[in-house]
Design a protein around this motif. Structure first.
Motif, mmCIF file in Angstrom:
data_model
loop_
_atom_site.group_PDB
_atom_site.id
_atom_site.type_symbol
_atom_site.label_atom_id
_atom_site.label_comp_id
_atom_site.label_asym_id
_atom_site.label_seq_id
_atom_site.Cartn_x
_atom_site.Cartn_y
_atom_site.Cartn_z
ATOM 1 N N LYS A 250 26.138 -14.965 26.498
ATOM 2 C CA LYS A 250 27.387 -14.896 26.556
ATOM 3 C C LYS A 250 28.098 -15.830 25.323
ATOM 4 O O LYS A 250 27.627 -16.758 24.894
ATOM 5 N N ALA A 251 29.328 -15.496 25.326
ATOM 6 C CA ALA A 251 30.110 -16.126 24.329
ATOM 7 C C ALA A 251 29.979 -17.517 24.820
ATOM 8 O O ALA A 251 30.172 -18.636 23.768
ATOM 9 N N VAL A 252 30.356 -17.970 25.949
ATOM 10 C CA VAL A 252 30.543 -19.477 26.618
ATOM 11 C C VAL A 252 29.346 -19.391 27.748
ATOM 12 O O VAL A 252 29.498 -18.446 28.721
ATOM 13 N N ASN A 253 28.522 -20.068 27.641
ATOM 14 C CA ASN A 253 27.407 -20.056 28.532
ATOM 15 C C ASN A 253 27.118 -21.877 28.773
ATOM 16 O O ASN A 253 26.488 -22.311 28.066
ATOM 17 N N VAL A 254 27.626 -22.261 29.945
ATOM 18 C CA VAL A 254 27.501 -23.627 30.128
ATOM 19 C C VAL A 254 26.479 -23.839 31.360
ATOM 20 O O VAL A 254 26.781 -23.139 32.552
ATOM 21 N N ARG A 255 25.493 -24.566 31.142
ATOM 22 C CA ARG A 255 24.260 -24.798 32.197
ATOM 23 C C ARG A 255 24.592 -25.998 32.618
ATOM 24 O O ARG A 255 24.263 -26.964 31.986
ATOM 25 N N ASP A 401 37.740 -12.021 20.187
ATOM 26 C CA ASP A 401 37.387 -12.486 19.036
ATOM 27 C C ASP A 401 38.702 -12.416 18.049
ATOM 28 O O ASP A 401 38.581 -13.121 17.158
ATOM 29 N N LYS A 402 39.873 -11.617 18.169
ATOM 30 C CA LYS A 402 40.985 -11.886 17.513
ATOM 31 C C LYS A 402 41.636 -12.880 17.868
ATOM 32 O O LYS A 402 42.456 -13.369 16.898
ATOM 33 N N ARG A 403 41.427 -13.606 18.849
ATOM 34 C CA ARG A 403 42.313 -14.640 18.855
ATOM 35 C C ARG A 403 41.453 -15.937 19.073
ATOM 36 O O ARG A 403 42.208 -17.375 18.879
ATOM 37 N N ILE A 404 40.088 -15.976 19.500
ATOM 38 C CA ILE A 404 39.592 -17.300 19.339
ATOM 39 C C ILE A 404 38.081 -16.682 19.257
ATOM 40 O O ILE A 404 37.556 -15.738 19.820
ATOM 41 N N THR A 405 37.154 -17.576 18.517
ATOM 42 C CA THR A 405 35.871 -17.179 18.467
ATOM 43 C C THR A 405 34.974 -17.979 19.318
ATOM 44 O O THR A 405 35.413 -19.228 20.030
ATOM 45 N N SER A 406 33.751 -17.635 19.595
ATOM 46 C CA SER A 406 32.907 -18.341 20.412
ATOM 47 C C SER A 406 32.491 -20.023 20.299
ATOM 48 O O SER A 406 32.536 -20.756 20.911
ATOM 49 N N THR A 407 32.325 -20.081 18.877
ATOM 50 C CA THR A 407 32.200 -21.485 18.301
ATOM 51 C C THR A 407 33.451 -22.382 18.667
ATOM 52 O O THR A 407 33.531 -23.460 19.121
ATOM 53 N N GLU A 408 34.586 -21.714 18.534
ATOM 54 C CA GLU A 408 36.149 -22.583 18.655
ATOM 55 C C GLU A 408 36.042 -22.901 20.299
ATOM 56 O O GLU A 408 36.419 -23.784 20.552
ATOM 57 N N ALA A 409 35.878 -21.734 21.174
ATOM 58 C CA ALA A 409 35.730 -21.944 22.463
ATOM 59 C C ALA A 409 34.989 -23.113 23.032
ATOM 60 O O ALA A 409 35.288 -23.947 23.850
ATOM 61 N N ASN A 410 33.625 -22.940 22.343
ATOM 62 C CA ASN A 410 32.838 -24.133 22.770
ATOM 63 C C ASN A 410 33.133 -25.601 22.211
ATOM 64 O O ASN A 410 32.738 -26.547 23.067
ATOM 65 N N ARG A 411 33.701 -25.450 21.171
ATOM 66 C CA ARG A 411 34.069 -26.844 20.632
ATOM 67 C C ARG A 411 35.168 -27.363 21.624
ATOM 68 O O ARG A 411 35.081 -28.585 21.665
ATOM 69 N N LEU A 412 35.998 -26.681 22.151
ATOM 70 C CA LEU A 412 37.132 -27.031 22.925
ATOM 71 C C LEU A 412 36.718 -27.660 24.178
ATOM 72 O O LEU A 412 36.756 -28.661 24.758
ATOM 73 N N VAL A 413 35.503 -26.542 24.903
ATOM 74 C CA VAL A 413 34.878 -27.117 26.148
ATOM 75 C C VAL A 413 33.973 -28.468 25.794
ATOM 76 O O VAL A 413 34.093 -29.103 26.970
ATOM 77 N N ARG A 414 33.374 -28.545 24.979
ATOM 78 C CA ARG A 414 32.491 -29.887 24.739
ATOM 79 C C ARG A 414 33.541 -30.972 24.378
ATOM 80 O O ARG A 414 32.963 -32.233 25.206
ATOM 81 N N SER A 415 34.702 -30.900 23.785
ATOM 82 C CA SER A 415 35.535 -31.928 23.784
ATOM 83 C C SER A 415 36.262 -32.282 24.888
ATOM 84 O O SER A 415 36.446 -33.366 25.028
ATOM 85 N N ARG A 416 36.235 -31.382 25.930
ATOM 86 C CA ARG A 416 37.140 -31.756 27.191
ATOM 87 C C ARG A 416 36.146 -32.169 28.301
ATOM 88 O O ARG A 416 36.499 -33.171 28.971
ATOM 89 N N PHE A 417 35.023 -32.092 28.334
ATOM 90 C CA PHE A 417 33.824 -32.395 29.280
ATOM 91 C C PHE A 417 32.585 -33.320 28.637
ATOM 92 O O PHE A 417 31.387 -32.937 29.045
ATOM 93 N N GLY A 418 33.055 -34.101 27.846
ATOM 94 C CA GLY A 418 32.035 -34.874 27.076
ATOM 95 C C GLY A 418 31.583 -36.170 28.155
ATOM 96 O O GLY A 418 30.685 -36.813 27.866
ATOM 97 N N TYR A 431 24.960 -26.156 26.605
ATOM 98 C CA TYR A 431 25.489 -25.235 26.278
ATOM 99 C C TYR A 431 24.550 -24.133 25.834
ATOM 100 O O TYR A 431 23.774 -24.188 24.401
ATOM 101 N N THR A 432 24.367 -23.029 26.136
ATOM 102 C CA THR A 432 23.495 -22.023 25.657
ATOM 103 C C THR A 432 24.265 -20.765 25.420
ATOM 104 O O THR A 432 25.400 -20.874 25.005
ATOM 105 N N GLY A 433 23.504 -19.642 25.544
ATOM 106 C CA GLY A 433 24.160 -18.281 25.175
ATOM 107 C C GLY A 433 24.319 -18.166 23.652
ATOM 108 O O GLY A 433 23.575 -18.607 22.754
ATOM 109 N N GLU A 434 25.274 -17.721 23.337
ATOM 110 C CA GLU A 434 25.691 -17.595 21.693
ATOM 111 C C GLU A 434 25.918 -18.708 21.119
ATOM 112 O O GLU A 434 25.128 -18.943 20.057
ATOM 113 N N GLU A 435 26.152 -19.767 21.493
ATOM 114 C CA GLU A 435 26.267 -21.050 21.018
ATOM 115 C C GLU A 435 24.945 -21.688 20.607
ATOM 116 O O GLU A 435 24.459 -22.073 19.550
ATOM 117 N N GLU A 436 24.181 -21.460 21.600
ATOM 118 C CA GLU A 436 22.495 -21.907 21.547
ATOM 119 C C GLU A 436 22.049 -20.943 20.291
ATOM 120 O O GLU A 436 21.349 -21.623 19.657
#
Length: 643
Positions: A250-255, A401-418, A431-436
């Motif tokens: 998945k583009a965003v996959n939080v375990r 993908d036209k509005r946000i990439t998987s890398t950008e979405a995971n970066r936002l999530v990481r910064s919010r839930f550190g 963080y797994t899925g496409e990020e991993e």
């Protein structure tokens, strides 16, 4: 290319065939260059005098016009070659002037090149140029995975799916629909497994991508999601595109891992709430599934002890009531029949009846179950996922993908839930899925690149008999990234895995061109040494025992001599790759970033090979003169000035 075999993970398996095929093709091309190409040159690269001599007798004694036609075609080819040569003479004159200017300002040229490289690398590092592992906007079909509440029968799920099918057929333009196939009782859970049950379903929506009127996949995906959201009968619904390339998750996959499902569910809800606020993030869900209603019996061990019971006695009594206790076995013909005694169904369905269950304690006294336990009815767990002996809830989401990439979405999530581990001790998040897969593939490709860099350096050092000249050649490899990065910026496309593959191929072309340039410079200097008798009494080196005039002449003459082969190599490669690089539809767009990286990179590597490499070699000469002196052979007198 062979170090690419060290790439790990699913992507490593996906690209393992690439270095194998390329290695075999390059070995065969070496045989062609050594044995077959000379024969072609001997036959086709004839001079004008040789053409007249070869065709003269045939033309005079020919009984047909075939020989005359061949002669005229050969003459036409020769005339075209002369015109091309004349054009290259003018180009060479311009290039010679540019080379002379660049060599005079060689330190400025090299410094400007590396500053431009740092600026280019800052674009993806700061997120201005996005990175997307596989960014092709091509889809054959969409997979709509559905789940109804656990108490739904197969007929109920079929009715809900049928209503969804009719809604899809009426809201999607008919010319975009190739087929709609529904399956009830099974759905795809992930890339490697399926899920079965009366409340599971899947709809395959096949689009007619060959129809010119068919829209791009992203608008169709948005419409499908809008239609699915209108059907509240489904407790779970996700629309996924079937994309090319290896499965990357998945583009965003939080375990989320921990011991208590209540805490895990709270954290999962926080993630889902935050993801819903990010523009471009859709299909937000988790894998925490409630099962059918269950009767939960929570025993108060203190009261049970006072009543003369323990958990084991109570559990055995409850099991006998629901499952039955074996009291006898008898023969029925040839079969053995087990007799079990259990409570009647009407006494096991109502909570009041269960509270009145009689438990025989250790003293033989019957104790009501309700007096020592709390009895409730609540949904159970359909499944429990574990990792490293910890309970797991995974949160999934897809991105536009036209509005946000998987890398950008995971970066936002990481910064919010550190701070999840601090707020919820005992819980961890990964963080797994496409990020991993992205991180793993980039790490393994970085290792493969370092190994390839070392191997190329070792081979060049042995061939050139120098540890410094390979540095001049290999410096062209990182500089080639300038063309790739700025090219993708111009075309407004994200970098991705296929672009990295193209960059690796581009590095091979750049190294080859630089080797050709450096080799000609060395050959010119070696020839100068032989003409002046150097090398007989001393072991000559192309960078030493050469006067100043010879140094500059080798640089100014080798460049124009190599202008045509370098230009033709890169021009033909660009022309061949352009047929794929600028494709924006069909399956070809999956490999288009690889070809585009080569095309954009080659537009700048021409400058590298023809200008920057000679400037780097000139700086190498300056370093040799500074540390080792003029390097003249015994008896030589440097009386000539610089060019």
């Amino acid at each position: 290319f062979l170090p690419l075999l060290l790439t790990t993970g699913i992507i490593g398996k996906f690209i393992s065939i690439v270095p194998q095929v390329i290695a075999i093709a390059l070995l065969l091309s070496l045989l062609e260059a050594i044995f077959i190409l000379p024969a072609h040159l001997a036959e086709f690269a004839k001079s004008e005098a040789h053409l007249d001599e070869y065709f003269g007798d045939h033309v005079r004694h020919a009984h047909t016009g075939a020989a005359r036609l061949m002669y005229r075609l050969a003459r036409l080819d020769w005339e075209m070659r002369k015109r091309v040569d004349a054009g290259f003479v003018r180009v060479t004159q311009v290039y010679r002037y540019m080379l002379r200017v660049a060599l005079r300002r060689r330190y400025l040229v090299i410094a400007g090149s590396f500053l431009t490289l740092l600026l280019a690398l800052a674009l993806p590092a700061t997120g201005i140029l996005r990175f997307q592992l596989f960014g092709a906007d091509y889809v054959d079909r969409f997979m709509i995975n559905l789940e109804t509440p656990p108490y739904y029968r197969l007929e109920d799920t079929s009715a809900a799916v049928l209503a969804l099918e009719r809604d899809l057929m009426s809201n999607i333009p008919p010319h975009e629909i190739a087929a709609v196939i529904a399956t009830v009782g099974i759905r795809q859970q992930d890339e490697f497994s399926n899920k079965y049950g009366n409340n599971q379903a899947q709809v395959v929506f096949d689009i007619d991508e060959e129809n010119p009127a068919c829209r791009r996949p992203t608008p169709i995906l948005n419409d499908l999601r809008a239609v699915v959201r209108r059907h509240p009968a489904f407790s779970f619904a996700r629309v996924e595109r079937e994309e090319g390339g290896p499965p990357v998750g998945k583009a965003v996959n939080v375990r989320i891992m921990g011991d208590d499902f209540g805490t895990l569910q709270i954290i999962a809800d926080e993630y889902k709430a935050f993801l819903s606020t990010i523009p471009g993030v859709a299909d937000i869900s988790d894998d925490f599934e409630r099962g059918k209603n269950e009767v939960h019996i929570d025993i108060d061990e203190g009261k049970a002890a006072l009543a003369g019971c323990d958990v084991a006695v109570v559990g055995a009594a409850i099991n006998s009531a629901f499952q039955g206790a074996e009291v006898s076995v008898f023969r029925w013909g040839n079969d053995e029949v087990t007799v079990r005694v259990k409570y009647a169904d009407e006494h096991t369905r109502a909570l009041d009846a269960i509270r009145n269950f009689r438990i025989v304690n250790t003293r033989g006294v019957q104790v009501p179950l309700g007096s020592i336990a709390t009895i409730t009815r609540a949904p159970g767990l359909a499944s429990i996922f574990r990792r490293d002996r910890k309970r797991v809830i995974s949160v999934f989401a897809d991105v536009d993908d036209k509005r946000i990439t998987s890398t950008e979405a995971n970066r936002l999530v990481r910064s919010r839930f550190g701070d999840v581990g601090e707020r919820h001790p005992g819980c961890t998040v990964s963080y797994t899925g496409e990020e991993e897969e992205t991180n793993e593939s980039l790490r393994s490709m970085a290792i493969a690149g370092a190994i390839a860099f070392f191997l190329i350096f070792a081979i060049l050092s042995g061939i050139l008999n120098s540890f410094i000249q390979p540095v001049v050649i290999l410096a062209a490899v990182p500089l080639s990234l300038i063309g790739v990065i700025f090219g993708f910026m111009v075309f407004q496309l994200p970098l991705g895995f296929m672009a990295l593959m193209g960059t690796i191929g581009l590095a091979g072309i750049v190294v080859n061109d630089s080797i050709v340039m450096v080799s000609f410079i060395n050959e010119y200097r070696a020839a100068w040494q032989r003409r002046h008798g150097i090398g007989v009494d001393v072991r000559a080196n192309p960078n030493r025992f050469v006067n100043t005039m010879a140094r500059w002449s080798s640089l100014l003459r080798s460049g124009p001599l190599r202008l045509r082969p370098i230009f033709l190599c890169e021009a033909t490669t660009v022309a061949g790759m352009s047929t794929i690089a600028f494709v924006r539809s069909g399956q070809e767009q999956f490999i288009a970033p690889m070809a585009l990286a080569i095309v954009c990179g080659l537009t700048f590597t021409t400058v590298i090979s023809l200008l920057i490499t000679p400037c780097g070699y000139a700086i190498l000469d300056d370093l040799v003169l500074f540390f080792f002196g003029s390097g003249l052979a015994p008896g030589e007198d440097d009386g000539q000035g610089a060019a």
